[in-house]
Design a protein around this motif. Structure first.
Motif, short mmCIF file in Angstrom:
data_model
loop_
_atom_site.label_atom_id
_atom_site.label_comp_id
_atom_site.label_asym_id
_atom_site.label_seq_id
_atom_site.Cartn_x
_atom_site.Cartn_y
_atom_site.Cartn_z
N GLY A 84 0.68 -1.09 -0.01
CA GLY A 84 -0.01 0.03 -0.04
C GLY A 84 0.91 1.23 0.06
N LEU A 85 1.86 1.30 0.98
CA LEU A 85 2.70 2.38 0.79
C LEU A 85 3.41 2.67 -0.56
N THR A 86 3.82 1.35 -1.13
CA THR A 86 4.54 1.51 -2.56
C THR A 86 3.40 1.98 -3.47
N ALA A 87 2.03 1.76 -3.41
CA ALA A 87 1.02 2.23 -4.21
C ALA A 87 1.05 3.84 -4.04
N LEU A 88 1.25 4.14 -2.55
CA LEU A 88 1.34 5.69 -2.35
C LEU A 88 2.29 6.16 -3.20
N ALA A 89 3.56 5.88 -3.26
CA ALA A 89 4.56 6.46 -3.80
C ALA A 89 4.28 6.37 -5.09
N LEU A 90 3.97 5.47 -5.86
CA LEU A 90 3.49 5.47 -7.40
C LEU A 90 2.51 6.35 -7.54
N ALA A 91 1.50 6.56 -6.88
CA ALA A 91 0.42 7.47 -7.12
C ALA A 91 0.94 8.83 -7.03
N VAL A 150 10.21 2.36 5.31
CA VAL A 150 9.61 1.64 3.94
C VAL A 150 9.24 2.72 3.00
N LEU A 151 8.45 3.88 3.48
CA LEU A 151 7.76 4.91 2.49
C LEU A 151 9.16 5.62 1.97
N PRO A 152 9.83 5.81 2.63
CA PRO A 152 10.94 7.00 1.82
C PRO A 152 12.13 6.03 0.77
N LEU A 153 11.99 4.62 1.62
CA LEU A 153 12.91 3.96 0.38
C LEU A 153 12.06 3.47 -0.71
N THR A 154 10.83 2.98 -0.63
CA THR A 154 10.21 2.56 -1.85
C THR A 154 9.85 3.89 -2.85
N TYR A 155 9.72 5.15 -2.24
CA TYR A 155 9.78 6.16 -3.04
C TYR A 155 11.07 6.56 -3.85
N THR A 156 12.01 6.62 -3.02
CA THR A 156 13.49 6.80 -3.60
C THR A 156 13.74 5.81 -4.55
N TRP A 216 11.49 6.73 -7.52
CA TRP A 216 11.87 8.23 -8.31
C TRP A 216 13.15 7.79 -9.03
N THR A 217 14.15 7.00 -8.42
CA THR A 217 15.41 6.70 -9.30
C THR A 217 14.93 6.16 -10.50
N LEU A 218 14.42 4.96 -10.44
CA LEU A 218 14.04 4.07 -11.56
C LEU A 218 13.19 4.94 -12.66
#
Lengths: 418, 58
Positions: A178-185, A367-373, A376-378
């Motif tokens: 879910g937090l990865t979903a938030l990062a992607l959104a 987890v949220l900063p990690l998945t966002y970063t 974002w990098t990819l």
């Protein structure tokens, strides 16, 4: 048949139910999206599950390792002599392989969750590459801490005294997804035409309510397997206690669905089918963490709060903070998942609550900063979002070259520039 | 602003980890809650920065 063999067969049976949860979530995502992206939604689900499973087999399980409690599976101490290697090297047949299989299915489910929030605009190739990061780094890292790392060893700290508890994966699977979903959104931005220049959201209704509601039923079957297998493998729950897990899971889902029905009835004057389905899912998600430790009454309360919270959060994300989440994945999996983790502490003891809050702070603060970063990098290297032409045409034709419903003209204006 | 929000999220987690490692007894719980509160502030900042971007992308 001995106790250990019975536990093994029962656990294998529960694990084999887990693909139903993936099918359920995939159907819900497809149904809540647009008709012109329906085939793409299901194709992406299959592709990300494949990517996640393979990369987890290659290196994910190596990073995650075995659960702390695996040694007492079925009442008989299992000999896990070596840390798993790459390509599951050193993983013995039997219970250790069962743990790896549960991990592969769990990471598969986790990988489908972000697709809901990125629906109708996320490229197929980018979704697979993003999943590789999720299954190789984010998921196994948090799972390692939760199952055999500092979260699992919090009981050794006198000030806490209890270990982080998450039997079925409200935090490990659902909140991470879910937090990865938030990062992607956040990274993808809203769908074209979702918000007016004044920031007012437009309603883009689900294209197939039957998919959504049937998906909820499928997910119910899968979740009972997910929770029961997780409890048996990560918390050494006895086979007869898995009945309690199935009971708690089902009751929480029922309470979540009815809570969403009641809140939508009060809020919008009539029950909303897609929100009821999502409320049902929120109940399932919230039930996972405490599926083997909560009493049925508290499982009902957990599911009820999750269902009510879902309706409020879906509206708040869309209107309040302008996050375009077409399938409500963030509310269902991140919010209900975090609530499920906290609920175990709320309904057991103050010390347990503190351990659960440490888990939640790890999810939000790491987890949220990690998945966002990572994403974002990819996204600097690979194009994440389809062009506006592709979005207008629909991802089925644009990326797959074939529509999900070729015999029907669903919207005559689909190919007309707006 | 966005970076600041993510740094607040990480700082909140850092406060929690530091409290677990360095403190004992009753002092741990308030610091865990303080770390949790810091993360919520960070989350609000990150959400706010992205919310502005959504309105531009219509």
């Amino acid at each position: 048949m001995g106790d250990s063999a019975l536990s093994f067969v029962l656990c294998l049976f529960f694990i084999l139910l887990i693909p139903f949860s993936m099918a359920g979530v995939a159907l819900i995502n497809a149904g809540l999206g647009r008709s012109r992206s329906a085939a793409h939604a299901l194709t992406a689900s299959l592709c990300v599950v494949a990517s996640a499973g393979l990369i987890y087999y290659v290196c994910g399980f190596r990073l995650q390792g075995y659960p702390q409690q695996l040694g007492h599976f079925g009442g008989i101490e299992q000999q896990v002599t070596r840390w798993p290697g790459l390509f599951l090297q050193g993983v013995d047949y039997g219970v250790p392989l069962l743990a790896a299989l549960l991990g592969i299915f769990s990471v598969g489910l986790c990988s489908i969750i972000p697709l809901g929030a990125a629906s109708d605009r996320f490229r197929l190739s980018a979704s697979c590459l993003s999943t590789v990061l999720l299954a190789a780094v984010t998921y196994p890292l948090f799972a390692r801490w939760a199952l055999n790392g500092f979260l699992a060893h919090l009981a050794a700290k006198p000030a806490i005294g209890r270990s982080y508890l998450d039997d079925g994966g409200s935090g490990t699977i659902q909140a991470v997804g879910g937090l990865t979903a938030l990062a992607l959104a956040w990274l993808l931005g809203p769908r074209r035409g979702k918000y007016s220049s004044g920031g007012v959201p437009a309603a883009i209704p689900a294209h197939n309510g039957v998919f959504v509601l049937f998906g909820s039923f499928l997910a119910w079957v899968g979740w009972t397997g997910l929770n029961a297998a997780g409890a048996m493998l990560s918390n050494a729950v006895a086979p007869e206690r898995s009945l309690l897990v199935v009971m708690n899971t089902s009751l929480a889902a029922m309470a979540g669905g009815l809570a969403a029905a009641a809140v939508t009835r009060i809020r919008f004057r009539r029950p909303d089918a897609s929100l009821i389905a999502n409320g049902w899912m929120a109940g399932l998600v919230s039930s996972s963490a405490g599926c083997a430790s909560l009493k049925p009454a508290t499982a009902i309360l957990t599911g009820f709060v999750a269902g009510a919270l879902l309706v409020i959060c879906v509206e708040w994300f869309e209107v309040g903070i302008k996050v375009d989440d077409p399938c409500g994945s963030i509310s269902v999996h991140a919010v209900a998942g975090l609530w499920g983790v906290v609920a175990v502490g709320v309904f057991t003891s103050g010390a347990q609550l503190m351990a659960q809050i440490v888990g939640v702070t790890t999810l939000l603060g790491f987890v949220l900063p990690l998945t966002y970063t990572l994403n974002w990098t990819l996204a600097r290297v690979v194009a994440y979002r389809v062009s506006s032409d592709g979005e207008r045409q629909g991802l089925d034709l644009y990326e797959l070259g074939a529509d999900a419903y070729p015999d029907f003209v669903v919207h005559a204006d689909e190919f007309t520039p707006r | 602003m966005k970076l600041g929000g993510f740094l607040l999220l990480l700082s909140g987690w850092g406060i929690v980890l530091a409290a677990l490692e360095l403190l004992h007894g009753g002092a741990v719980a308030p610091f865990i809650l303080a770390g949790f509160a810091t993360e919520w502030v960070g989350l609000a900042v990150v959400a706010r920065t992205h919310s502005g971007r959504s309105e531009d992308n219509h």
